[in-house]
Motif scaffolding. Structure first.
Motif, PDB file in Angstrom:
ATOM      1  N   GLN A 243       0.841  -1.180   0.000  1.00 43.76           N
ATOM      2  CA  GLN A 243       0.000   0.000   0.000  1.00 43.76           C
ATOM      3  C   GLN A 243       0.885   1.242   0.000  1.00 43.76           C
ATOM      4  N   THR A 244       0.491   2.231  -0.777  1.00 48.68           N
ATOM      5  CA  THR A 244       1.237   3.484  -0.859  1.00 48.68           C
ATOM      6  C   THR A 244       0.626   4.494   0.103  1.00 48.68           C
ATOM      7  N   VAL A 245       1.458   5.004   0.998  1.00 52.60           N
ATOM      8  CA  VAL A 245       1.008   5.977   1.989  1.00 52.60           C
ATOM      9  C   VAL A 245       1.661   7.316   1.671  1.00 52.60           C
ATOM     10  N   SER A 246       0.875   8.340   1.573  1.00 53.70           N
ATOM     11  CA  SER A 246       1.412   9.667   1.297  1.00 53.70           C
ATOM     12  C   SER A 246       0.786  10.669   2.250  1.00 53.70           C
ATOM     13  N   ASP A 247       1.562  11.679   2.594  1.00 55.86           N
ATOM     14  CA  ASP A 247       1.079  12.745   3.456  1.00 55.86           C
ATOM     15  C   ASP A 247       1.972  13.963   3.234  1.00 55.86           C
ATOM     16  N   THR A 248       1.541  15.069   3.696  1.00 55.09           N
ATOM     17  CA  THR A 248       2.328  16.287   3.537  1.00 55.09           C
ATOM     18  C   THR A 248       3.262  16.444   4.723  1.00 55.09           C
ATOM     19  N   VAL A 249       4.494  16.880   4.441  1.00 54.11           N
ATOM     20  CA  VAL A 249       5.474  17.147   5.485  1.00 54.11           C
ATOM     21  C   VAL A 249       5.931  18.603   5.366  1.00 54.11           C
ATOM     22  N   THR A 250       6.352  19.147   6.470  1.00 55.88           N
ATOM     23  CA  THR A 250       6.772  20.551   6.507  1.00 55.88           C
ATOM     24  C   THR A 250       8.248  20.626   6.878  1.00 55.88           C
ATOM     25  N   SER A 251       8.984  21.430   6.157  1.00 52.81           N
ATOM     26  CA  SER A 251      10.393  21.664   6.478  1.00 52.81           C
ATOM     27  C   SER A 251      10.636  23.165   6.535  1.00 52.81           C
ATOM     28  N   GLU A 252      11.687  23.529   7.232  1.00 55.46           N
ATOM     29  CA  GLU A 252      12.023  24.937   7.378  1.00 55.46           C
ATOM     30  C   GLU A 252      13.071  25.341   6.354  1.00 55.46           C
ATOM     31  N   GLN A 253      12.933  26.551   5.839  1.00 57.07           N
ATOM     32  CA  GLN A 253      13.893  27.096   4.886  1.00 57.07           C
ATOM     33  C   GLN A 253      14.449  28.391   5.443  1.00 57.07           C
ATOM     34  N   VAL A 254      15.733  28.573   5.308  1.00 56.60           N
ATOM     35  CA  VAL A 254      16.392  29.756   5.868  1.00 56.60           C
ATOM     36  C   VAL A 254      16.582  30.789   4.772  1.00 56.60           C
ATOM     37  N   ASP A 255      16.072  31.986   4.965  1.00 59.35           N
ATOM     38  CA  ASP A 255      16.272  33.120   4.065  1.00 59.35           C
ATOM     39  C   ASP A 255      17.053  34.189   4.809  1.00 59.35           C
ATOM     40  N   VAL A 256      18.097  34.691   4.184  1.00 61.00           N
ATOM     41  CA  VAL A 256      18.947  35.719   4.792  1.00 61.00           C
ATOM     42  C   VAL A 256      18.742  37.020   4.044  1.00 61.00           C
ATOM     43  N   GLU A 257      18.343  38.076   4.732  1.00 59.27           N
ATOM     44  CA  GLU A 257      18.154  39.392   4.139  1.00 59.27           C
ATOM     45  C   GLU A 257      19.307  40.310   4.523  1.00 59.27           C
ATOM     46  N   GLY A 258      19.561  41.258   3.671  1.00 56.40           N
ATOM     47  CA  GLY A 258      20.662  42.192   3.945  1.00 56.40           C
ATOM     48  C   GLY A 258      21.872  41.806   3.117  1.00 56.40           C
ATOM     49  N   LYS A 259      23.040  42.163   3.615  1.00 55.52           N
ATOM     50  CA  LYS A 259      24.261  41.867   2.889  1.00 55.52           C
ATOM     51  C   LYS A 259      24.530  40.379   2.898  1.00 55.52           C
ATOM     52  N   LYS A 260      24.606  39.815   1.703  1.00 50.86           N
ATOM     53  CA  LYS A 260      24.781  38.381   1.576  1.00 50.86           C
ATOM     54  C   LYS A 260      26.256  38.022   1.674  1.00 50.86           C
ATOM     55  N   ARG A 261      26.498  36.902   2.334  1.00 49.56           N
ATOM     56  CA  ARG A 261      27.853  36.377   2.424  1.00 49.56           C
ATOM     57  C   ARG A 261      27.899  35.018   1.741  1.00 49.56           C
ATOM     58  N   ARG A 262      29.090  34.608   1.430  1.00 50.81           N
ATOM     59  CA  ARG A 262      29.282  33.324   0.778  1.00 50.81           C
ATOM     60  C   ARG A 262      28.888  32.196   1.726  1.00 50.81           C
ATOM     61  N   GLN A 263      28.058  31.257   1.245  1.00 48.58           N
ATOM     62  CA  GLN A 263      27.634  30.129   2.074  1.00 48.58           C
ATOM     63  C   GLN A 263      28.619  28.973   1.938  1.00 48.58           C
ATOM     64  N   HIS A 264      28.885  28.319   3.047  1.00 49.16           N
ATOM     65  CA  HIS A 264      29.812  27.176   3.059  1.00 49.16           C
ATOM     66  C   HIS A 264      29.036  25.917   3.170  1.00 49.16           C
TER      67      HIS A 264
END
Length: 219
Positions: free
Chosen positions: A198-219
């Motif tokens: 049986q195939t079970v599906s549901d919605t999942v929630t994840s967090e996303q990080v947004d940075v405002e202002g002066k951007k720096r290089r991400q590592h």
């Protein structure tokens, strides 16, 4: 590429390992220790490398990347696991705590479990009435009257004075019907397990990080 805190280490075993400094081949991951990652290179002559675990840069699902080079890899070639103190010379200085902030990013995962329930199958036997015809031969006796001329030897019993009745018994067979139950067949009921997917599906929630202002290089 996932950071070290989100790496599922059990998935890393048997995956490729590489050095991110010069894109060098670190072999195949064989074991994850408390302070090291054991990799192995070679086909005929196999070499073992106990790479410091804190040099893991990330894991992209196929390759485990180390913040190290091929020259550094040769310094970790040995047959047995080193002690934790032997790795101290390779540790990078930590950034001051006042300029580093760690923000946990949360994601939901689906966890599927199974529970057992019971259904009932009802088996009912009910009487069915039908007419059946059976042919049975029966025998009965009938009278046959034959007239013959009298002979001289036949003597009369007396003068005819009144009616005389002579009764002749006639036998006949009669049919008697009785009913007797018998086992016609057996119905065998079996239970067997049937596995289906049986195939079970549901919605999942994840967090996303947004940075405002002066951007720096991400590592």
């Amino acid at each position: 590429m996932a950071n070290t805190e989100s790496i599922a280490w059990d998935d890393v075993v048997k995956k490729e390992a590489r050095g991110a400094v010069d894109d060098s081949d670190f072999g195949e991951v064989q074991e994850i220790g408390q302070h090291y990652v054991l990799t192995q290179k070679g086909v005929m002559k196999k070499e073992k490398f106990y790479v410091p675990k804190y040099l893991v840069q990330g894991y992209d699902g196929k390759t485990l990347w180390f913040d190290a080079s091929e020259d550094q890899l040769q310094g970790w070639r040995r047959d047995t696991a080193p002690s934790y103190d032997e790795y101290s010379s390779f540790r990078k200085p930590e950034a001051p705590k006042d300029i580093e902030t760690r923000i946990p990013v949360i994601e939901e995962r689906l966890q599927v479990s199974k529970r057992e329930s019971t259904d009932e199958a009802t088996i009912t036997k009910r009487p069915v009435t039908e007419n059946k015809t059976v042919e049975v031969p029966v025998t009965h006796e009938e009278l046959t009257v034959e007239r013959r001329p009298a002979t001289d030897t036949t003597q009369a019993e007396g003068p005819v004075s009144s009616d005389t009745e002579i009764k002749v018994p006639l036998r006949r067979e009669e049919v008697e019907v009785t009913k007797k139950p018998y086992v016609k067949e057996e119905v065998v009921i079996k239970k067997e397990p049937v596995t289906e997917t049986q195939t079970v599906s549901d919605t999942v929630t994840s967090e996303q990080v947004d940075v405002e202002g002066k951007k720096r290089r991400q590592h």
